[in-house]
Structure formats: structure tokens, C-alpha cells
Design a protein around this motif. Structure first.
Motif, PDB file in Angstrom:
ATOM      1  N   GLU A 108      30.013  15.863  21.671  1.00 28.49           N
ATOM      2  CA  GLU A 108      31.102  14.914  21.908  1.00 28.49           C
ATOM      3  C   GLU A 108      30.878  13.603  21.163  1.00 28.49           C
ATOM      4  O   GLU A 108      31.816  13.022  20.595  1.00 28.49           O
ATOM      5  CB  GLU A 108      31.254  14.654  23.407  1.00 28.49           C
ATOM      6  CG  GLU A 108      31.716  15.851  24.209  1.00 28.49           C
ATOM      7  CD  GLU A 108      31.638  15.604  25.713  1.00 28.49           C
ATOM      8  OE1 GLU A 108      32.377  16.273  26.460  1.00 28.49           O
ATOM      9  OE2 GLU A 108      30.839  14.746  26.139  1.00 28.49           O
ATOM     10  N   HIS A 109      29.643  13.125  21.151  1.00 24.41           N
ATOM     11  CA  HIS A 109      29.364  11.836  20.521  1.00 24.41           C
ATOM     12  C   HIS A 109      29.615  11.868  19.008  1.00 24.41           C
ATOM     13  O   HIS A 109      29.936  10.836  18.404  1.00 24.41           O
ATOM     14  CB  HIS A 109      27.923  11.412  20.805  1.00 24.41           C
ATOM     15  CG  HIS A 109      26.900  12.254  20.104  1.00 24.41           C
ATOM     16  ND1 HIS A 109      26.558  13.527  20.521  1.00 24.41           N
ATOM     17  CD2 HIS A 109      26.134  12.011  18.999  1.00 24.41           C
ATOM     18  CE1 HIS A 109      25.641  14.032  19.711  1.00 24.41           C
ATOM     19  NE2 HIS A 109      25.364  13.130  18.775  1.00 24.41           N
ATOM     20  N   GLY A 112      33.309  11.445  18.561  1.00 22.20           N
ATOM     21  CA  GLY A 112      33.614  10.064  18.933  1.00 22.20           C
ATOM     22  C   GLY A 112      33.247   9.084  17.840  1.00 22.20           C
ATOM     23  O   GLY A 112      33.998   8.144  17.544  1.00 22.20           O
ATOM     24  N   HIS A 113      32.105   9.300  17.207  1.00 21.11           N
ATOM     25  CA  HIS A 113      31.672   8.413  16.121  1.00 21.11           C
ATOM     26  C   HIS A 113      32.622   8.503  14.929  1.00 21.11           C
ATOM     27  O   HIS A 113      33.031   7.474  14.366  1.00 21.11           O
ATOM     28  CB  HIS A 113      30.257   8.795  15.692  1.00 21.11           C
ATOM     29  CG  HIS A 113      29.795   8.109  14.439  1.00 21.11           C
ATOM     30  ND1 HIS A 113      29.444   6.777  14.418  1.00 21.11           N
ATOM     31  CD2 HIS A 113      29.664   8.564  13.168  1.00 21.11           C
ATOM     32  CE1 HIS A 113      29.095   6.442  13.181  1.00 21.11           C
ATOM     33  NE2 HIS A 113      29.220   7.514  12.411  1.00 21.11           N
ATOM     34  N   ASN A 116      36.194   6.999  15.690  1.00 23.11           N
ATOM     35  CA  ASN A 116      36.234   5.573  16.020  1.00 23.11           C
ATOM     36  C   ASN A 116      35.745   4.673  14.890  1.00 23.11           C
ATOM     37  O   ASN A 116      35.518   3.483  15.098  1.00 23.11           O
ATOM     38  CB  ASN A 116      35.390   5.307  17.275  1.00 23.11           C
ATOM     39  CG  ASN A 116      36.135   5.646  18.535  1.00 23.11           C
ATOM     40  OD1 ASN A 116      36.745   4.795  19.151  1.00 23.11           O
ATOM     41  ND2 ASN A 116      36.102   6.921  18.909  1.00 23.11           N
ATOM     42  N   ARG A 130      44.306   8.223  16.893  1.00 24.29           N
ATOM     43  CA  ARG A 130      43.804   8.913  18.087  1.00 24.29           C
ATOM     44  C   ARG A 130      44.888   9.769  18.716  1.00 24.29           C
ATOM     45  O   ARG A 130      44.611  10.870  19.227  1.00 24.29           O
ATOM     46  CB  ARG A 130      43.296   7.860  19.091  1.00 24.29           C
ATOM     47  CG  ARG A 130      42.967   8.415  20.491  1.00 24.29           C
ATOM     48  CD  ARG A 130      41.793   9.378  20.439  1.00 24.29           C
ATOM     49  NE  ARG A 130      41.549   9.953  21.755  1.00 24.29           N
ATOM     50  CZ  ARG A 130      42.110  11.072  22.200  1.00 24.29           C
ATOM     51  NH1 ARG A 130      42.956  11.741  21.419  1.00 24.29           N
ATOM     52  NH2 ARG A 130      41.824  11.541  23.397  1.00 24.29           N
ATOM     53  N   TYR A 135      41.475  16.034  22.010  1.00 29.55           N
ATOM     54  CA  TYR A 135      40.103  16.242  22.481  1.00 29.55           C
ATOM     55  C   TYR A 135      40.113  17.207  23.658  1.00 29.55           C
ATOM     56  O   TYR A 135      40.703  16.921  24.703  1.00 29.55           O
ATOM     57  CB  TYR A 135      39.473  14.932  22.952  1.00 29.55           C
ATOM     58  CG  TYR A 135      39.242  13.887  21.895  1.00 29.55           C
ATOM     59  CD1 TYR A 135      39.449  14.142  20.541  1.00 29.55           C
ATOM     60  CD2 TYR A 135      38.798  12.618  22.244  1.00 29.55           C
ATOM     61  CE1 TYR A 135      39.214  13.182  19.579  1.00 29.55           C
ATOM     62  CE2 TYR A 135      38.558  11.635  21.295  1.00 29.55           C
ATOM     63  CZ  TYR A 135      38.777  11.923  19.966  1.00 29.55           C
ATOM     64  OH  TYR A 135      38.540  10.954  19.021  1.00 29.55           O
ATOM     65  N   ASP A 159      30.966   9.154  25.522  1.00 34.21           N
ATOM     66  CA  ASP A 159      30.487   9.786  24.296  1.00 34.21           C
ATOM     67  C   ASP A 159      31.601   9.927  23.258  1.00 34.21           C
ATOM     68  O   ASP A 159      31.364   9.791  22.056  1.00 34.21           O
ATOM     69  CB  ASP A 159      29.898  11.166  24.600  1.00 34.21           C
ATOM     70  CG  ASP A 159      28.512  11.080  25.234  1.00 34.21           C
ATOM     71  OD1 ASP A 159      27.971   9.948  25.302  1.00 34.21           O
ATOM     72  OD2 ASP A 159      27.977  12.114  25.648  1.00 34.21           O
ATOM     73  N   LEU A 160      32.814  10.198  23.723  1.00 33.36           N
ATOM     74  CA  LEU A 160      33.947  10.335  22.809  1.00 33.36           C
ATOM     75  C   LEU A 160      34.541   8.981  22.418  1.00 33.36           C
ATOM     76  O   LEU A 160      35.421   8.924  21.554  1.00 33.36           O
ATOM     77  CB  LEU A 160      35.034  11.217  23.446  1.00 33.36           C
ATOM     78  CG  LEU A 160      34.711  12.712  23.496  1.00 33.36           C
ATOM     79  CD1 LEU A 160      35.636  13.431  24.477  1.00 33.36           C
ATOM     80  CD2 LEU A 160      34.816  13.332  22.115  1.00 33.36           C
ATOM     81  N   ARG A 161      34.091   7.916  23.093  1.00 27.73           N
ATOM     82  CA  ARG A 161      34.578   6.559  22.829  1.00 27.73           C
ATOM     83  C   ARG A 161      36.105   6.484  22.919  1.00 27.73           C
ATOM     84  O   ARG A 161      36.789   5.975  22.033  1.00 27.73           O
ATOM     85  CB  ARG A 161      34.127   6.092  21.441  1.00 27.73           C
ATOM     86  CG  ARG A 161      32.622   6.122  21.224  1.00 27.73           C
ATOM     87  CD  ARG A 161      32.274   5.450  19.921  1.00 27.73           C
ATOM     88  NE  ARG A 161      30.895   5.720  19.536  1.00 27.73           N
ATOM     89  CZ  ARG A 161      30.315   5.222  18.441  1.00 27.73           C
ATOM     90  NH1 ARG A 161      31.016   4.432  17.628  1.00 27.73           N
ATOM     91  NH2 ARG A 161      29.081   5.510  18.148  1.00 27.73           N
ATOM     92  N   THR A 162      36.610   7.007  24.002  1.00 29.20           N
ATOM     93  CA  THR A 162      38.061   7.055  24.182  1.00 29.20           C
ATOM     94  C   THR A 162      38.405   6.661  25.612  1.00 29.20           C
ATOM     95  O   THR A 162      37.570   6.756  26.511  1.00 29.20           O
ATOM     96  CB  THR A 162      38.595   8.472  23.877  1.00 29.20           C
ATOM     97  OG1 THR A 162      40.018   8.487  23.976  1.00 29.20           O
ATOM     98  CG2 THR A 162      38.021   9.498  24.842  1.00 29.20           C
TER      99      THR A 162
END
Length: 376
Positions: A108-109, A112-113, A116, A130, A135, A159-162
Motif C-alpha cells: 500500500e505504501h 501511496g508514495h 502523492n 486521485r 484503491y 500507508d496510501l496517504r489518502t
């Protein structure tokens, strides 16, 4: 980073959509019950966040709550973490929108990286970007139970920064101690159940953290139990193993009757191990679709093989597919599945019985649908 499930750009858009005349909290607190006013807000949020409907309706399946589920996505289970960033970037550049992730995959990370990268420099542009990504992720059975599942959803968001996840699934209904790779000795709550986890997903869905929720590796008995005794809403999506020698027909029928999207995984995993007669059927179809007519030219350009025939079979019979691929040529070929098709005779030779499916569908009479899941 803002810990709320509503970003600043969305706050401004919400204020405009609601006319600026209502005083409401947008904190999405997980500690309070969801009120009618909050449900209305998160219904607006779902409308704002869902991806733009595609002009070709065949490319998306619209779930009962209005969220569009891409019919073709990227399955990521089994892709090494070393390869994941390259594969995800290649897929995004080709136009993939749906990425099927999982807590257990540990990836997931990475998505996300990537997604983002320009978030804080161009926030408005990032919001639009987005919105065009889908996701999908899952909680592992070592985190079954209300509290553990809530914890995992929040970790996924981080982790997904969402601020929200498009689709969250229960990965398995239980942890099987006889299967080493499930590592059940790491179970957070030995008393935790999938029923409690489903309630946790309903809560996070009602509070706007999740756009849609579903289950994976559930049979009809469990789905019926969820419908009759557990859920306030039905799963928006069921993701199950299915292949030519394991068509999962009964679950597909249940999904069709109840308005649930069906998403098979590992559909081409065991092609080489199929019975010789099944292999001959696939090979004869490959020869037909790659013939010298106009359709054959499209099929040849798409590098149609036995794997592609099976993927097209599931796609053409109404499923949403998530084939795993790491090579650019395979990623491209999967997106070209729309450029050719199978005949009714070929679908039947692969096991599809259209008449039986419709007869069983007409005989079924569901008493619950998920059309009104906004009434949570």
C-alpha cells in the motif's frame, strides 16, 4: 498531515455543494454514531470522490451506491516489492485505474508514495488525479474483530496517504491454523470474527472513509448469513477464486441476484495444468479469434493466447477482472481485451450456460438489496 477523512479542498467543495447554510462537523469521528445529517454529508462525499463515469459504460460497473468499479484492474498479489514501483508506474501511464492491494501484500505504501508525489505542490490537480484512481485493499484474517479491523483500515489510509479508500474487503472469513502462510499465530484478537469485522467496515463506510466494502473467499452460505443475520448492507463486491475448472457459479448467481459485483482472482493461474480437453478448447478459440478477418487482426495485435481467452470469458460474462502482470506487453494486452470477443458457442464451450443462469436468476427472490445503504 491532516488526519481527518476530509481534505481541505473537499471541505471547500462540500461547503459549496451544501450551500454554506448548514453548520455541521466534518471530522468523521470514529467514536460517535453516524447521524442522518452525517450520512447525507458522506453521500455527497462519495459523489465527489467517485471517478468520472466512462463514456463507454462497459468499462465500469456502477455499484448500487453509485460508485464506478473499473471492469479491468491490476492484481498485485505476488508482485515483489522490488518490482512494484516500476509496475505501478507503468500501469498508471497506460491508463490503469484500479489497483488491487492488500495489507498482507505490504504494498500500500508504494502506491501511496507514487500517487502523492505532487500532492502538496498542486493540491487541486492531485484531487482530480486521485479521483481517477481506484484503491482496493483488504484486511488479513489475523486482524478479524471490530477493533483490529478498524485499526487496519486506519493504517491503510495512512500507508496510501489518502483520506478515503475506494473499496475495502475482508480478505478471508477466518484464519486457518493449518495453513502456514496465513501465520495465524500473529492473530490480534483470537476471539475476533468476520461478523465483527463486517460491522467495522460498515462503520468506516458510513463515516466516509470507505467508498465501498466487500468480502473475499466467501461461499454462498457465508454470503447468505451476512445478508440475513449480520449486515445492514450487502457487500458491494465479492472477490473469489475462479477459473475454467472452478467457475464459482453459485456465488456468481448470488451476486447477480443481489446487485453485487463479482471480481474473480487467479483466473489464469493454472492454465497449464488444465485437462487436455480444456486446453484443446482454449487453443481452438485462439486459432479462431486470430484468423485473417478484421477481428482477427485486432486479436493478433492484442497477442491473444489461452490466458487472454479466459480473461475475456470472465469479462464478457459480466465479471470485473484483476489479472496480475509485470511485463509491459502483458499489461497492454490485458487492456486490449475489449478489442475482440467470443461467440456464444465459444462461451458455452468454456462452461457458460446463459439459459440456466437466467432461469436460476428469475427463480431467486431476494428480500434485501444494497440499493438503500445510505440509510445506515
Amino acid at each position: 498531515e491532516d488526519d481527518d477523512n476530509v481534505g481541505e479542498a473537499e471541505r471547500r467543495a462540500l461547503a459549496a455543494d451544501l450551500g454554506g447554510g448548514t453548520s455541521i462537523s466534518l471530522s468523521g469521528s470514529t467514536g460517535a454514531a453516524t447521524t442522518t445529517a452525517e450520512v447525507s454529508i458522506f453521500r455527497v462525499l462519495r459523489d465527489m470522490r467517485r471517478m468520472t463515469p466512462h463514456p463507454n459504460n462497459a468499462l465500469q460497473q456502477i455499484l448500487p451506491n453509485g460508485v464506478g468499479l473499473p471492469r479491468i484492474g491490476l492484481g498485485t498479489g505476488g508482485i515483489s516489492l522490488e518490482d512494484s514501483e516500476r509496475v505501478f508506474i507503468d500501469a498508471m501511464e497506460m491508463g490503469y485505474q484500479l489497483f488491487d492491494l492488500a495489507r498482507e501484500y505490504g504494498n500500500e505504501h508504494i502506491l501511496g508514495h507514487i500517487a502523492n508525489y505532487n500532492r502538496y505542490h498542486q493540491p487541486e490537480e492531485w484531487r482530480r488525479f486521485r479521483q481517477q484512481l481506484f484503491y482496493e485493499t483488504k484486511v488479513w484474517p489475523t486482524y478479524l474483530g471490530f477493533g483490529p479491523t478498524i485499526h487496519e483500515v486506519l493504517v491503510s489510509l495512512g500507508d496510501l496517504r489518502t483520506h478515503y479508500i475506494d473499496l475495502y474487503l475482508l480478505h478471508w472469513p477466518s484464519c486457518d491454523t493449518s495453513i502456514d502462510w496465513m501465520h495465524c499465530h500473529d492473530t490480534m484478537d483470537p476471539q475476533g470474527t468476520w461478523q465483527q469485522s463486517w460491522k467495522a467496515l460498515e462503520k468506516m463506510y458510513a463515516e466516509g472513509y470507505l467508498q465501498a466494502i466487500g468480502v473475499s473467499n466467501f461461499d454462498v452460505t457465508l454470503l447468505q448469513q451476512l445478508k440475513d443475520k449480520v449486515g445492514t448492507i450487502l457487500p458491494h463486491v465479492v472477490q473469489n477464486y475462479a477459473s475454467m475448472d472452478h467457475p464459482d457459479t453459485e456465488v456468481r448467481l448470488w451476486c447477480s441476484v443481489h446487485g453485487t459485483a463479482y471480481q474473480p482472482y487467479a483466473t489464469i493461474r493454472n492454465v497449464r495444468h488444465l485437462h487436455a480437453d480444456d486446453r484443446r478448447v482454449l487453443q481452438s478459440i485462439v486459432r479462431r479469434v486470430t484468423d485473417t478477418d478484421e477481428a482477427g487482426a485486432a486479436a493478433r495485435a492484442a497477442n491473444v493466447n489461452e490466458h487472454a481467452v479466459l480473461l475475456r470469458y470472465f469479462l464478457q460474462t459480466g465479471a470485473c477482472i484483476i489479472p496480475r502482470a509485470t511485463q509491459v506487453s502483458h499489461l497492454q494486452a490485458n487492456l486490449q481485451l475489449w478489442s475482440w470477443g467470443l461467440t456464444e458457442t465459444e462461451l458455452a464451450s468454456l462452461g457458460w450456460d446463459e439459459n440456466r443462469f437466467h432461469e436460476m436468476h428469475q427463480q431467486a427472490s431476494p428480500t434485501t438489496s444494497n440499493d438503500n445503504d445510505d440509510d445506515l
